[in-house]
Design a protein around this motif. Structure first.
Motif, PDB file in Angstrom:
ATOM      1  N   ALA A 166       6.452   2.160   5.921  1.00 26.60           N
ATOM      2  CA  ALA A 166       5.705   1.038   5.357  1.00 26.60           C
ATOM      3  C   ALA A 166       4.598   1.598   4.481  1.00 26.60           C
ATOM      4  O   ALA A 166       4.163   2.746   4.665  1.00 26.60           O
ATOM      5  N   LEU A 167       4.141   0.802   3.526  1.00 27.58           N
ATOM      6  CA  LEU A 167       3.115   1.230   2.571  1.00 27.58           C
ATOM      7  C   LEU A 167       2.090   0.118   2.431  1.00 27.58           C
ATOM      8  O   LEU A 167       2.443  -1.040   2.176  1.00 27.58           O
ATOM      9  N   LEU A 168       0.799   0.456   2.568  1.00 30.95           N
ATOM     10  CA  LEU A 168      -0.271  -0.526   2.503  1.00 30.95           C
ATOM     11  C   LEU A 168      -0.640  -0.881   1.070  1.00 30.95           C
ATOM     12  O   LEU A 168      -0.670  -0.015   0.183  1.00 30.95           O
ATOM     13  N   PHE A 169      -0.950  -2.158   0.858  1.00 27.16           N
ATOM     14  CA  PHE A 169      -1.516  -2.655  -0.397  1.00 27.16           C
ATOM     15  C   PHE A 169      -2.761  -3.474  -0.065  1.00 27.16           C
ATOM     16  O   PHE A 169      -2.967  -3.882   1.082  1.00 27.16           O
ATOM     17  N   SER A 170      -3.569  -3.744  -1.071  1.00 29.36           N
ATOM     18  CA  SER A 170      -4.819  -4.460  -0.837  1.00 29.36           C
ATOM     19  C   SER A 170      -4.626  -5.964  -0.694  1.00 29.36           C
ATOM     20  O   SER A 170      -5.503  -6.653  -0.172  1.00 29.36           O
TER      21      SER A 170
END
Length: 423
Positions: A114-118
């Motif tokens: 998974a990859l975090l975004f704002s």
């Protein structure tokens, strides 16, 4: 330029304020003017204009935004890691809290990474602009969230739509697009204004048959649906590898802020390399990331929150469905999003524009007088003629709260229907 044209041009006021003021006036005329409300307190009980309001319009589905355990975790995260990321993830802004949260989100959704975004908007833009470019096609469910449509346009891809929750129509349109360089099918998991849920199995099957990729925006399903809160895919038993990308938000059921994309190793690495909203944005606050780890613990350890929420939904639907006698109609939703659509008899005159909007606003105002807050949703957010009250239920609501809402809602419908509906 002739003298007449020159004088007309001089007489016209093209100043910024004049142009925008006229546009704002049209918005008011069509009953679509939006206003912010400043609140204090912790949901679902807010103070608004000096008065306590019981809110039924928040997306805090599990009641975690006001949970003191999250506040403590946020404070601990700020002490350990600071309040701001300081830089983008690819410079020096990717910290221990971010790494731990990404791993937990991958496990929750069943994907390798998974990859975090704002924000959810950035996550949707990041995925679509990475996967598609000019000459490619994004085929959307007709009721997809605006951020998905904007992401397609900003990516320069061709935007096509299929009938809402209609996998057969999706398949036919995919077949007609054969020969396009790439095709991405995009759907909400839970539709934000209607509250219904995508039927994933036939949609997945059509994508596999037509060799298209599938992306699901599960902003309103994550934490709520599925035995472990894993969202729409988990609830429907679809293997994660059959869906190329799933987007989830942290600011709804998880009670914090931000968003993420879950998918394969290759997808996440491609987003890190090519997604401009990821590359050129300061990382999410590490304190928020740390607090979200506590949210995930609660989602895992307290399934009774989802059980209570489901009981509220069932009770609300059983009672409020009888408002159809006043030409107010619940949409077919089993999720915490419960839209009540204003029917055509509320038009004060046949064909009158804006009358559904005015009726929805009047119903919302009547509830507000009783200390209950539910927003009226109007075009262009929803189609013409389908203005509605969009009730959202939360595990933080009690059955007494629900009784109060339903009693006042029926009172308002009876009173306003005598004057607000056409003969």
């Amino acid at each position: 330029m002739s003298e007449v044209v020159e004088k007309a041009h001089e007489a016209r006021d093209d100043s910024l304020d004049s142009v925008l003021t006229a546009r704002l006036a049209r918005q008011r005329q069509h009953q679509r003017y939006r206003q912010r409300e400043t609140t204090s307190g912790i949901g679902p009980r807010f103070q608004r204009q000096g008065r306590e309001m019981l809110a039924f319009c928040s997306n805090d589905y599990l009641g975690l935004a006001g949970d003191p355990r999250l506040a403590e975790a946020l404070a601990e995260g700020a002490r350990r890691f600071g309040t701001g990321g300081g830089a983008s993830h690819l410079v020096c802004g990717h910290g221990e809290a971010h790494e731990r949260l990404e791993r937990r989100l991958a496990r929750l959704t069943g994907y390798p990474r998974a990859l975090l975004f704002s924000s959810g908007y950035q996550a949707n833009l990041g995925v679509i602009s990475t996967l598609l470019g000019r000459g490619d096609v994004a085929l959307h469910d007709r009721l997809n969230h605006a951020s998905l449509l904007d992401a397609t346009r900003l990516a320069g891809a061709r935007l096509e739509r299929f009938a809402h929750r209609n996998a057969d129509d999706c398949g036919e349109r995919l077949a007609s697009l054969a020969g396009q360089r790439r095709a991405l099918v995009v759907s909400d998991g839970v539709f934000s204004m209607d509250g219904d849920v995508a039927d994933l199995e036939p949609l997945v099957a059509q994508c596999e048959r037509q060799r298209a990729w599938l992306m699901i925006d599960d902003a309103h399903g994550l934490g709520v649906l599925g035995e472990e809160g894993g969202g729409t895919r988990q609830a429907q038993g679809i293997a994660p590898e059959r869906i190329a990308a799933t987007v989830g938000t942290l600011g709804k059921a998880l009670g914090t802020q931000g968003a993420f994309v879950a998918g394969s190793e290759a997808l996440i690495e491609a987003l890190i390399q090519f997604s401009r909203p990821y590359i050129y944005t300061t990382s999410l606050s590490p304190a928020l990331a740390w607090a979200t780890l506590t949210s995930l613990d609660i989602v895992r350890d307290e399934p009774e929150r989802r059980a209570h929420l489901s009981s509220l939904v069932r009770r609300f639907r059983h009672t409020v469905s009888s408002l159809s006698e006043f030409d107010l109609h619940l949409m077919p939703s089993e999720t915490p999003i419960q839209p009540l659509v204003v029917g055509p008899s509320w038009r004060r005159a046949p064909g009158e524009r804006g009358s559904n909007e005015a009726a929805a606003l009047a119903l919302a105002a009547a509830l507000q007088e009783a200390g209950l807050w539910c927003s009226a949703i109007r075009p262009p957010t929803v189609p013409e003629g389908t203005s509605r009250l969009r009730f959202t239920l939360s595990a933080a609501h009690t059955h007494d709260d629900l009784d109060r809402l339903m009693s006042r809602l029926f009172e308002a419908a009876r009173r306003l229907s005598r004057t607000g509906r056409s003969a």
